[in-house]
Scaffold this motif. Structure first.
Motif, PDB file in Angstrom:
ATOM      1  N   LEU A  14      11.297   4.310 -12.981  1.00  0.00           N
ATOM      2  CA  LEU A  14      11.164   2.897 -12.645  1.00  0.00           C
ATOM      3  C   LEU A  14      12.279   2.465 -11.697  1.00  0.00           C
ATOM      4  CD1 LEU A  14       9.570   0.312 -13.044  1.00  0.00           C
ATOM      5  CD2 LEU A  14      10.914  -0.150 -15.096  1.00  0.00           C
ATOM      6  N   ASP A  15      13.499   2.922 -11.945  1.00  0.00           N
ATOM      7  CA  ASP A  15      14.603   2.611 -11.039  1.00  0.00           C
ATOM      8  C   ASP A  15      14.362   3.216  -9.657  1.00  0.00           C
ATOM      9  OD1 ASP A  15      15.955   1.118 -12.870  1.00  0.00           O
ATOM     10  OD2 ASP A  15      17.316   2.697 -13.514  1.00  0.00           O
ATOM     11  N   TRP A  16      13.804   4.423  -9.640  1.00  0.00           N
ATOM     12  CA  TRP A  16      13.498   5.046  -8.347  1.00  0.00           C
ATOM     13  C   TRP A  16      12.471   4.204  -7.598  1.00  0.00           C
ATOM     14  CZ3 TRP A  16       8.990   6.573  -6.074  1.00  0.00           C
ATOM     15  CH2 TRP A  16       9.100   7.331  -4.902  1.00  0.00           C
ATOM     16  N   LEU A  17      11.454   3.734  -8.302  1.00  0.00           N
ATOM     17  CA  LEU A  17      10.402   2.953  -7.665  1.00  0.00           C
ATOM     18  C   LEU A  17      10.948   1.668  -7.044  1.00  0.00           C
ATOM     19  CD1 LEU A  17       7.310   2.804  -7.193  1.00  0.00           C
ATOM     20  CD2 LEU A  17       7.167   1.463  -9.298  1.00  0.00           C
ATOM     21  N   LEU A  18      11.862   1.006  -7.748  1.00  0.00           N
ATOM     22  CA  LEU A  18      12.449  -0.227  -7.232  1.00  0.00           C
ATOM     23  C   LEU A  18      13.292   0.022  -5.983  1.00  0.00           C
ATOM     24  CD1 LEU A  18      13.409  -1.931 -10.615  1.00  0.00           C
ATOM     25  CD2 LEU A  18      11.711  -2.737  -8.973  1.00  0.00           C
ATOM     26  N   ASP A  19      13.799   1.236  -5.842  1.00  0.00           N
ATOM     27  CA  ASP A  19      14.575   1.587  -4.651  1.00  0.00           C
ATOM     28  C   ASP A  19      13.705   2.122  -3.519  1.00  0.00           C
ATOM     29  OD1 ASP A  19      17.010   0.842  -5.682  1.00  0.00           O
ATOM     30  OD2 ASP A  19      17.452   2.813  -6.531  1.00  0.00           O
ATOM     31  N   HIS A  20      12.411   2.324  -3.798  1.00  0.00           N
ATOM     32  CA  HIS A  20      11.500   2.880  -2.789  1.00  0.00           C
ATOM     33  C   HIS A  20      10.225   2.039  -2.728  1.00  0.00           C
ATOM     34  CE1 HIS A  20      14.223   6.215  -3.693  1.00  0.00           C
ATOM     35  NE2 HIS A  20      13.900   6.715  -2.523  1.00  0.00           N
ATOM     36  N   ARG A  21      10.422   0.739  -2.575  1.00  0.00           N
ATOM     37  CA  ARG A  21       9.275  -0.180  -2.568  1.00  0.00           C
ATOM     38  C   ARG A  21       8.339   0.103  -1.398  1.00  0.00           C
ATOM     39  NH1 ARG A  21      11.810  -6.046  -4.429  1.00  0.00           N
ATOM     40  NH2 ARG A  21      13.245  -5.220  -5.989  1.00  0.00           N
ATOM     41  N   GLY A  22       8.921   0.467  -0.267  1.00  0.00           N
ATOM     42  CA  GLY A  22       8.108   0.740   0.911  1.00  0.00           C
ATOM     43  C   GLY A  22       7.101   1.850   0.669  1.00  0.00           C
ATOM     44  N   PHE A  56       5.747   2.723  -2.177  1.00  0.00           N
ATOM     45  CA  PHE A  56       4.690   2.228  -3.056  1.00  0.00           C
ATOM     46  C   PHE A  56       3.733   1.330  -2.276  1.00  0.00           C
ATOM     47  CE2 PHE A  56       2.869  -0.758  -6.122  1.00  0.00           C
ATOM     48  CZ  PHE A  56       2.372   0.114  -7.090  1.00  0.00           C
ATOM     49  N   GLU A  57       4.271   0.490  -1.411  1.00  0.00           N
ATOM     50  CA  GLU A  57       3.421  -0.407  -0.620  1.00  0.00           C
ATOM     51  C   GLU A  57       2.493   0.382   0.292  1.00  0.00           C
ATOM     52  OE1 GLU A  57       6.341  -2.858   1.201  1.00  0.00           O
ATOM     53  OE2 GLU A  57       6.802  -3.962  -0.653  1.00  0.00           O
ATOM     54  N   LEU A  58       2.981   1.472   0.867  1.00  0.00           N
ATOM     55  CA  LEU A  58       2.128   2.318   1.709  1.00  0.00           C
ATOM     56  C   LEU A  58       1.038   2.984   0.878  1.00  0.00           C
ATOM     57  CD1 LEU A  58       4.763   4.006   4.063  1.00  0.00           C
ATOM     58  CD2 LEU A  58       3.028   2.321   4.701  1.00  0.00           C
ATOM     59  N   LEU A  59       1.381   3.391  -0.332  1.00  0.00           N
ATOM     60  CA  LEU A  59       0.396   4.000  -1.228  1.00  0.00           C
ATOM     61  C   LEU A  59      -0.705   3.004  -1.562  1.00  0.00           C
ATOM     62  CD1 LEU A  59      -0.566   6.282  -3.121  1.00  0.00           C
ATOM     63  CD2 LEU A  59       0.978   5.338  -4.870  1.00  0.00           C
ATOM     64  N   VAL A  60      -0.319   1.775  -1.910  1.00  0.00           N
ATOM     65  CA  VAL A  60      -1.305   0.743  -2.231  1.00  0.00           C
ATOM     66  C   VAL A  60      -2.173   0.438  -1.015  1.00  0.00           C
ATOM     67  CG1 VAL A  60      -1.614  -1.677  -2.898  1.00  0.00           C
ATOM     68  CG2 VAL A  60       0.107  -0.287  -4.050  1.00  0.00           C
ATOM     69  N   MET A  61      -1.559   0.373   0.158  1.00  0.00           N
ATOM     70  CA  MET A  61      -2.310   0.102   1.386  1.00  0.00           C
ATOM     71  C   MET A  61      -3.346   1.190   1.631  1.00  0.00           C
ATOM     72  SD  MET A  61      -0.818  -0.457   5.256  1.00  0.00           S
ATOM     73  CE  MET A  61       0.399  -1.623   4.629  1.00  0.00           C
ATOM     74  N   ARG A  62      -2.949   2.436   1.412  1.00  0.00           N
ATOM     75  CA  ARG A  62      -3.850   3.565   1.651  1.00  0.00           C
ATOM     76  C   ARG A  62      -5.006   3.593   0.642  1.00  0.00           C
ATOM     77  NH1 ARG A  62      -0.387   7.278   1.106  1.00  0.00           N
ATOM     78  NH2 ARG A  62      -1.062   8.321  -0.812  1.00  0.00           N
ATOM     79  N   LYS A  63      -4.708   3.230  -0.611  1.00  0.00           N
ATOM     80  CA  LYS A  63      -5.713   3.318  -1.667  1.00  0.00           C
ATOM     81  C   LYS A  63      -6.574   2.065  -1.791  1.00  0.00           C
ATOM     82  CE  LYS A  63      -4.494   7.345  -3.550  1.00  0.00           C
ATOM     83  NZ  LYS A  63      -5.404   8.483  -3.836  1.00  0.00           N
ATOM     84  N   LEU A  64      -5.938   0.884  -1.634  1.00  0.00           N
ATOM     85  CA  LEU A  64      -6.629  -0.364  -1.938  1.00  0.00           C
ATOM     86  C   LEU A  64      -6.748  -1.325  -0.766  1.00  0.00           C
ATOM     87  CD1 LEU A  64      -5.004  -1.083  -5.438  1.00  0.00           C
ATOM     88  CD2 LEU A  64      -7.158   0.095  -4.957  1.00  0.00           C
ATOM     89  N   GLY A  65      -6.047  -1.032   0.329  1.00  0.00           N
ATOM     90  CA  GLY A  65      -6.161  -1.882   1.497  1.00  0.00           C
ATOM     91  C   GLY A  65      -4.939  -2.736   1.747  1.00  0.00           C
ATOM     92  N   VAL A  66      -4.917  -3.351   2.918  1.00  0.00           N
ATOM     93  CA  VAL A  66      -3.771  -4.131   3.374  1.00  0.00           C
ATOM     94  C   VAL A  66      -3.531  -5.348   2.489  1.00  0.00           C
ATOM     95  CG1 VAL A  66      -2.822  -5.490   5.276  1.00  0.00           C
ATOM     96  CG2 VAL A  66      -4.048  -3.365   5.758  1.00  0.00           C
ATOM     97  N   GLN A  67      -4.586  -6.044   2.113  1.00  0.00           N
ATOM     98  CA  GLN A  67      -4.416  -7.265   1.333  1.00  0.00           C
ATOM     99  C   GLN A  67      -3.754  -6.977  -0.009  1.00  0.00           C
ATOM    100  OE1 GLN A  67      -7.937  -9.643   0.867  1.00  0.00           O
ATOM    101  NE2 GLN A  67      -6.986 -11.047  -0.610  1.00  0.00           N
ATOM    102  N   ALA A  68      -4.187  -5.907  -0.672  1.00  0.00           N
ATOM    103  CA  ALA A  68      -3.587  -5.549  -1.957  1.00  0.00           C
ATOM    104  C   ALA A  68      -2.105  -5.234  -1.797  1.00  0.00           C
ATOM    105  CB  ALA A  68      -4.320  -4.352  -2.569  1.00  0.00           C
ATOM    106  N   ALA A  69      -1.749  -4.575  -0.695  1.00  0.00           N
ATOM    107  CA  ALA A  69      -0.347  -4.241  -0.435  1.00  0.00           C
ATOM    108  C   ALA A  69       0.480  -5.494  -0.207  1.00  0.00           C
ATOM    109  CB  ALA A  69      -0.238  -3.298   0.756  1.00  0.00           C
ATOM    110  N   GLU A  70      -0.106  -6.477   0.448  1.00  0.00           N
ATOM    111  CA  GLU A  70       0.622  -7.720   0.727  1.00  0.00           C
ATOM    112  C   GLU A  70       0.804  -8.573  -0.528  1.00  0.00           C
ATOM    113  OE1 GLU A  70      -1.745  -9.494   3.748  1.00  0.00           O
ATOM    114  OE2 GLU A  70      -0.795  -8.363   5.395  1.00  0.00           O
ATOM    115  N   GLU A  71      -0.018  -8.338  -1.539  1.00  0.00           N
ATOM    116  CA  GLU A  71       0.028  -9.149  -2.757  1.00  0.00           C
ATOM    117  C   GLU A  71       0.807  -8.495  -3.892  1.00  0.00           C
ATOM    118  OE1 GLU A  71      -4.085  -9.806  -3.553  1.00  0.00           O
ATOM    119  OE2 GLU A  71      -4.307 -11.348  -2.004  1.00  0.00           O
ATOM    120  N   ILE A  72       1.518  -7.422  -3.615  1.00  0.00           N
ATOM    121  CA  ILE A  72       2.318  -6.755  -4.654  1.00  0.00           C
ATOM    122  C   ILE A  72       3.396  -7.705  -5.157  1.00  0.00           C
ATOM    123  CG2 ILE A  72       3.914  -4.854  -5.149  1.00  0.00           C
ATOM    124  CD1 ILE A  72       2.422  -3.211  -3.050  1.00  0.00           C
ATOM    125  N   ASP A  73       3.524  -7.790  -6.461  1.00  0.00           N
ATOM    126  CA  ASP A  73       4.529  -8.649  -7.092  1.00  0.00           C
ATOM    127  C   ASP A  73       5.624  -7.759  -7.690  1.00  0.00           C
ATOM    128  OD1 ASP A  73       6.025 -10.474  -8.450  1.00  0.00           O
ATOM    129  OD2 ASP A  73       4.454 -11.077  -9.865  1.00  0.00           O
TER     130      ASP A  73
END
Length: 233
Positions: free
Chosen positions: A91-99, A101-118
């Motif tokens: 979890l600490d690693w993920l918080l330091d590598h947000r970019g 994760f955002e690219l993964l979400v963009m690839r799997k679910l699309g740009v809008q889902a990546a922009e809405e990550i909380d």
């Protein structure tokens, strides 16, 4: 060991189904990944996600919940394996590598889902055959959102998931950026009424005169280390 018991009723007779751990950990992992949205309300993103050559780890499962919060899943068959510490490490690693994760979400679910990550409340879900009281206590002081889920497989027909303990934390900041307050509680400013009640009498009288005259003036009390401004309109 869980006290949960399950019975099959047939012709008015009850027969207990024996609850067991999965023969191998990967069987539990694949079952949850294939049904993650049904079981947890989380959209599955990736399995065995590598954290790179320097970090040298693999996150069992990555997902994103209905609120846009990242979710890490870690699985263990037994209760004597330190699933919580391992999950927090990731979890600490993920918080330091947000970019990443955002690219993964963009690839799997699309740009809008990546922009809405909380990023305000990323979650760690630990799924294991059992947990002990030390595990339940260990998650309480942590500033992370952690859920301990006990599972039981009943004759490969039924799967029971039991929430053993959970703790809500603040793993990130609400504005998707590092906290600007350094973790401190923001200053709570007093209302005009509260400030006037503590102000020197001459200042309070002056404020009353200005309010009556209708002028707009900034008054600063110099009698306190942290003066407050009063505005009359």
């Amino acid at each position: 060991m869980s006290d949960l018991k399950l019975f099959r009723i047939q012709d008015g007779k009850a027969a207990e189904l024996k609850g067991n751990a999965f023969a191998v950990e990967v069987s539990l992992q694949r079952l949850i990944e294939n049904n993650m949205e049904t079981l947890f309300g989380v959209r599955f993103l990736e399995t065995e996600y590598s954290t790179g050559t320097k970090h040298r780890g693999r996150i069992d499962s990555l997902g994103i919940d209905e609120n846009g919060s990242p979710v890490i899943f870690e699985y263990k068959r037994a209760s004597n394996e330190n699933v919580i510490s391992q999950g927090l490490f990731y979890l600490d690693w993920l918080l330091d590598h947000r970019g990443e994760f955002e690219l993964l979400v963009m690839r799997k679910l699309g740009v809008q889902a990546a922009e809405e990550i909380d990023w305000s409340n990323p979650r760690l879900v630990c799924v294991a055959g059992d947990f002990n009281r030390y595990d339940e206590h260990a998650i309480m002081p942590m500033n992370r959102s952690i859920e301990l889920i006990r599972y039981r497989d009943f004759d490969s027909e039924l799967l029971a998931l039991e929430l053993v303990a959970s703790h809500s934390g603040a793993g990130g900041s609400g504005d998707n950026s590092p906290s600007k307050t350094g973790g401190k509680v923001p200053t709570q400013y007093k209302t005009v009424t509260e400030s006037l009640a503590q102000a020197p009498q001459p200042l309070a009288d002056l404020y009353g005169q200005l309010e009556t005259s209708g002028s707009k003036t900034s008054l600063v009390s110099k009698s306190t280390p942290n003066p407050r401004q009063f505005w009359s309109s």
